[in-house]
Design a protein around this motif. Structure first.
Motif, short mmCIF file in Angstrom:
data_model
loop_
_atom_site.label_atom_id
_atom_site.label_comp_id
_atom_site.label_asym_id
_atom_site.label_seq_id
_atom_site.Cartn_x
_atom_site.Cartn_y
_atom_site.Cartn_z
N TYR A 37 32.03 39.86 38.53
CA TYR A 37 32.02 38.66 38.53
C TYR A 37 31.55 37.72 37.89
CZ TYR A 37 27.68 38.31 41.29
OH TYR A 37 26.46 38.70 41.49
N ARG A 40 34.38 37.83 34.78
CA ARG A 40 35.57 37.21 35.54
C ARG A 40 35.80 36.41 35.74
NH1 ARG A 40 39.99 40.41 40.09
NH2 ARG A 40 41.00 38.39 39.89
N PHE A 41 35.14 35.74 36.38
CA PHE A 41 34.55 34.37 36.83
C PHE A 41 33.58 33.12 36.45
CE2 PHE A 41 35.69 37.16 40.10
CZ PHE A 41 37.59 36.56 40.59
N TRP A 48 26.88 33.88 42.69
CA TRP A 48 27.54 34.45 43.69
C TRP A 48 26.85 34.08 45.12
CZ3 TRP A 48 31.09 36.98 45.79
CH2 TRP A 48 30.84 37.52 46.19
N MET A 116 37.29 35.87 44.21
CA MET A 116 36.32 36.67 44.51
C MET A 116 35.99 37.86 46.12
SD MET A 116 33.50 33.69 42.59
CE MET A 116 31.95 35.15 42.82
N VAL A 119 36.94 41.29 45.10
CA VAL A 119 36.52 41.97 44.21
C VAL A 119 35.54 42.47 44.77
CG1 VAL A 119 35.09 42.22 42.20
CG2 VAL A 119 37.63 40.64 42.14
#
Length: 157
Positions: A37, A40-41, A48, A116, A119
């Protein structure tokens, strides 16, 4: 270096010491998911955890998140501030206790979680596949530990 056979010391095998192994396994799992994450984010572990807890629990205080996600209050507060600046969460005074701030996901935060969570669920599926037939026993044992340790942390228990 001391003699490993010193009779004054009890026998100790770090590789079989359960608290150590749990800590290492948890850290490796957390970092494995974090790599996914983060790349990607652009989200940190603390961010998170805050987002995931808000998705799971709805509006909650920093204190609630701190107690649930095993992060210090300062880390939760910093993560919440970054998420608020990014427009992913909103803060509001708790009407029941004006000393507390309630955190909630914004529509943008919910949209990010919608991206998310698949994932995270894919990572969960990988762990379950690695554990195979041992998964059910692992889950029971882990829940027993969590329940027992929660009881020991609760002075009213």
């Amino acid at each position: 270096m001391e003699d490993q056979d010193d009779p004054a010391l009890p026998g100790f095998d770090l590789d079989r010491f359960t608290p150590y192994r749990l800590s290492v396994a948890a850290e490796r799992a957390s970092e494995g998911l974090a790599r996914l994450y983060r790349a990607r984010f652009g989200i940190s572990v603390a961010e998170w955890r805050v987002l995931a807890h808000l998705e799971h629990s709805g509006n909650v205080s920093v204190r609630d998140i701190e107690a649930r996600v095993a992060l210090e209050k300062s880390k939760v507060s910093r993560a919440a501030s970054r998420l608020e600046t990014a427009g992913l969460i909103a803060k509001a005074v708790d009407p029941a206790d004006r000393r507390l701030l309630q955190l909630s996901l914004t529509p943008e935060g919910r949209a990010l979680m919608a991206e998310m969570l698949p994932v995270a669920l894919g990572f969960q599926a990988e762990i379950e596949a690695r554990l195979g037939d041992a998964l059910a026993g692992f889950e029971r044992g882990l829940q027993r530990l969590l329940d027992d340790m929660e009881d020991k942390d609760d002075p009213s228990a």
